[in-house]
Write a protein that holds these residues in place. Structure first.
Motif, short mmCIF file in Angstrom:
data_model
loop_
_atom_site.label_atom_id
_atom_site.label_comp_id
_atom_site.label_asym_id
_atom_site.label_seq_id
_atom_site.Cartn_x
_atom_site.Cartn_y
_atom_site.Cartn_z
N ILE A 206 12.35 39.61 31.22
CA ILE A 206 12.14 39.23 29.82
C ILE A 206 10.69 39.50 29.46
O ILE A 206 9.79 38.92 30.07
N ILE B 234 16.69 35.54 36.79
CA ILE B 234 15.76 36.21 35.88
C ILE B 234 14.48 36.50 36.67
O ILE B 234 13.95 35.62 37.35
N PHE C 229 20.52 32.87 23.89
CA PHE C 229 19.82 34.04 24.46
C PHE C 229 19.69 33.86 25.97
O PHE C 229 19.99 34.78 26.74
N PHE C 230 19.28 32.67 26.39
CA PHE C 230 19.12 32.44 27.83
C PHE C 230 20.46 32.37 28.54
O PHE C 230 20.56 32.72 29.72
N PRO D 117 8.28 39.60 26.02
CA PRO D 117 8.36 39.29 24.58
C PRO D 117 7.62 40.27 23.68
O PRO D 117 6.71 40.97 24.13
N ALA E 72 17.93 30.52 20.72
CA ALA E 72 17.19 30.70 21.98
C ALA E 72 18.04 30.26 23.17
O ALA E 72 18.05 30.90 24.21
N SER F 263 6.78 30.27 36.65
CA SER F 263 8.20 30.07 36.94
C SER F 263 8.46 29.93 38.43
O SER F 263 9.60 29.88 38.87
N TRP G 191 3.13 37.26 31.93
CA TRP G 191 2.28 36.11 32.22
C TRP G 191 3.00 35.13 33.14
O TRP G 191 2.41 34.58 34.05
N ALA G 192 4.30 34.96 32.90
CA ALA G 192 5.05 34.03 33.75
C ALA G 192 4.95 34.47 35.20
O ALA G 192 4.83 33.66 36.12
N LEU H 1 11.93 34.46 19.16
CA LEU H 1 10.89 33.94 20.06
C LEU H 1 10.22 32.69 19.51
O LEU H 1 9.85 31.80 20.26
N ALA I 166 3.07 41.95 30.29
CA ALA I 166 3.22 40.67 29.60
C ALA I 166 3.81 40.80 28.21
O ALA I 166 4.35 39.85 27.67
N VAL I 167 3.72 42.00 27.61
CA VAL I 167 4.06 42.09 26.21
C VAL I 167 4.52 43.51 25.87
O VAL I 167 4.15 44.47 26.53
N PRO J 8 5.82 39.19 20.62
CA PRO J 8 5.52 38.01 19.81
C PRO J 8 5.16 38.33 18.36
O PRO J 8 5.40 37.53 17.47
N PRO K 234 12.75 39.94 23.44
CA PRO K 234 12.95 39.07 22.27
C PRO K 234 11.82 39.26 21.26
O PRO K 234 10.64 39.21 21.63
#
Lengths: 251, 292
Positions: free
Chosen positions: A97, A206, A85-86, A99, A82, A218, A211-212, A71, A114-115, A101, A66
């Motif tokens: 997922i 998912i 999207f989910f 991101p 959003a 999560s 980071w999650a 985002l 993470a990115v 950002p 995203p």
């Protein structure tokens, strides 16, 4: 159907070599409303959505990227988008997922778990061994360069769900991608599963990434991506014949 | 469009990298942070690829602190050392071609004013002496003649530090540089004088020796630009590589230069002065009211 002569150039998963030609230069047209673009060919929207769904269900370590336009909660529309999207993500077992950002050239290095960064998207794809991905909510000028870089150096099947005109450099792209089309995409995923496409990661939700994952926000366990298919001979070494450069030693 | 643009859309909060989560929870957006608070909140820039001991980086960090509303600011820059750090900041940054920063900023500012008539959007040009006094000179001057309402900040390191040490218009006369072996042939350009002649509302010349003064000067320049007209800050940000200043001595050099020739100089046009005095009165009144 657009009155455009079709190109013989196929926009297929790479690696394409260090500097692949832009698909538009090779004559690949953009899809119009109601159409989609699959590997350089104009098809109808439903077919494009199904191809995208199959790629995401069957290729390894499929990931949604995203971008800033979905985002961040810019406005009510983004907040609504959003949710849909989910809805799509929940229909894709084992989806990751990661991101995008913003577009800063992050220094000294990105954390590819993470990115994803448009200046070097291939790092995130290599590190996570991603073989299918969706770019959504990425501004077009960054999506264009990102898609080319991904095609240049990876074997990832790229899907661009674009709110504007679509992207020739993606393997699959649908233009004017609004909430209604997100709903149709979710329905297309449900349909192909019903029609017998068995998800590669059936039963999974998912997969927490980045980071999650690291912080276990999560509640998921750290799950490393599956090895990519290159070794199994699924992917050709290069998607097209490489152009021969100038012979610098020639008299 | 909502003014609260710096929020993750529902569901995405957990997927943001830690740096972005920190910016959302404890960043400088929607609140004016002070120099004394540095180190106690998440700054918009923390890592950068500049040389060790670079005074320019310190100055840029203080500029971010001084900006009155980070969430409504766009920075324009160009080639040079400064953009290496500025592009890392979590504030929109537009990279103009060499020479066109102030033209880009002019269009941007006018466009933002049309698009957001009820929200002040600040545009700040931040580039080097080469980008503003030499190659970008015409763009800078004409934006001032046109009274474009944005701030121009010159990171004056008195050299083309990024390309091996050529002299710039802002280099001191007689200075011998790696790529100017016979010494600079003419005087350092008087950008403050030119700004005054062009009708700039507020100008300041400053060295990064006093962090609070830097932040306050930036804030003042941006607020005056918002209401009155163009503003200009010329900041001494030494190049410790090209001028061979030992890293621990960078701030000593800044203090020496400030004392010997740079000083802290401010100039207000009549309109700017009237506006600033009035707004200072208003701020004092509000502070008093808050205390009660």
């Amino acid at each position: 159907m657009a009155q455009v002569k079709e190109s013989s150039y196929a926009v297929v998963p790479g690696p394409e070599g260090i500097l692949p030609p832009a698909a538009t230069i090779m004559g690949v047209p953009l899809p119009e409303e109601g159409e989609g673009l699959v590997e350089g060919k104009i098809v109808n929207e439903a077919e494009a959505l199904e191809k995208a769904a199959i790629a995401l269900l069957t290729r390894k370590n499929a990931t949604l990227f995203p971008g800033p336009l979905v985002l961040w909660g810019w406005n009510d529309h983004t907040n609504d988008k959003a949710k849909y999207f989910f809805d799509v993500a929940h229909e894709l077992p084992g989806i990751r997922i990661i991101p995008m950002p913003d577009y800063r050239p992050i220094y000294p290095k990105i954390d590819p778990e993470a990115v994803i960064n448009p200046c070097h998207p291939n790092l995130t794809i290599w590190h996570n061994k991603i073989e299918a991905c969706v770019f959504i909510g990425v501004h077009c000028h960054y999506a264009n360069i990102t898609l080319r870089m991904v095609r240049a150096g990876t074997n990832c099947y790229t899907i661009a769900l674009c709110a504007e005109a679509g992207h020739e450099d993606a393997m699959c792209s649908v233009p004017n991608f609004d909430i209604e089309k997100l709903v149709r995409f979710r329905d297309a995923i449900i349909k192909v599963k019903k029609n017998g496409i068995k998800p590669l990661y059936e039963g999974k939700g998912i997969v927490p990434t980045g980071w999650a994952q690291i912080s276990r926000l999560s509640g998921g366990n750290i799950e490393k991506p599956e090895d990519e298919s290159v070794g199994a001979g699924v992917t050709a070494a290069f998607a097209h014949e490489l152009e021969t450069g100038l012979d610098e030693t020639a008299e | 469009m909502s003014l609260k643009t710096i929020n993750a859309a529902p569901g995405f909060q957990d997927y943001l990298p830690k740096e972005y989560q920190d910016l959302l929870e404890d960043g400088p957006f929607f609140k004016q942070r002070k120099v004394s608070e540095l180190g106690s909140f998440k700054e918009v820039i923390e890592e950068h690829p500049m040389c060790s001991g670079c005074a320019m980086t310190l100055f840029i960090r203080l500029v971010y602190l001084g900006l009155p509303s980070l969430e409504h600011t766009v920075i324009c820059g160009t080639a040079g050392c400064g953009r290496l750090a500025i592009s890392q900041g979590a504030v929109p940054f537009i990279y103009g071609n060499y020479g066109d920063t102030n033209a880009v900023a002019s269009g941007l500012k006018r466009g933002l004013d049309i698009r957001f008539p009820d929200t002040p959007k600040d545009v700040v040009v931040m580039a080097g002496d080469g980008g503003l006094a030499d190659i970008g000179f015409h763009g800078v001057m004409h934006s001032w003649f046109r009274k474009e309402k944005f701030t121009t900040i010159m990171l004056d390191n008195e050299v083309y530090g990024n390309t091996g040490g050529q002299d710039s218009g802002m280099t001191q006369k007689g200075m011998v540089m790696k790529m100017a072996p016979t010494g600079k042939k003419f005087e350092k350009m008087d950008m403050l004088g030119l700004a005054k002649t062009a009708g700039v509302a507020y100008t300041a010349r400053i060295a990064p020796t006093n962090p609070t003064r830097v932040a306050n000067t930036v804030r003042k320049a941006v607020l005056i630009a918002r209401e009155v007209g163009p503003t200009f800050i010329q900041a001494y940000t030494s190049c410790n590589i090209e001028y061979a200043i030992p890293t621990p001595k960078v701030m000593d050099d800044a203090r020496d230069v400030e004392k010997d020739r740079y000083g802290f100089v401010e100039y207000f046009s009549d309109d700017a002065k009237a506006y600033w005095e009035e707004s200072e009165k208003e701020r004092k009144r509000l502070r008093k009211a808050e205390k009660k």
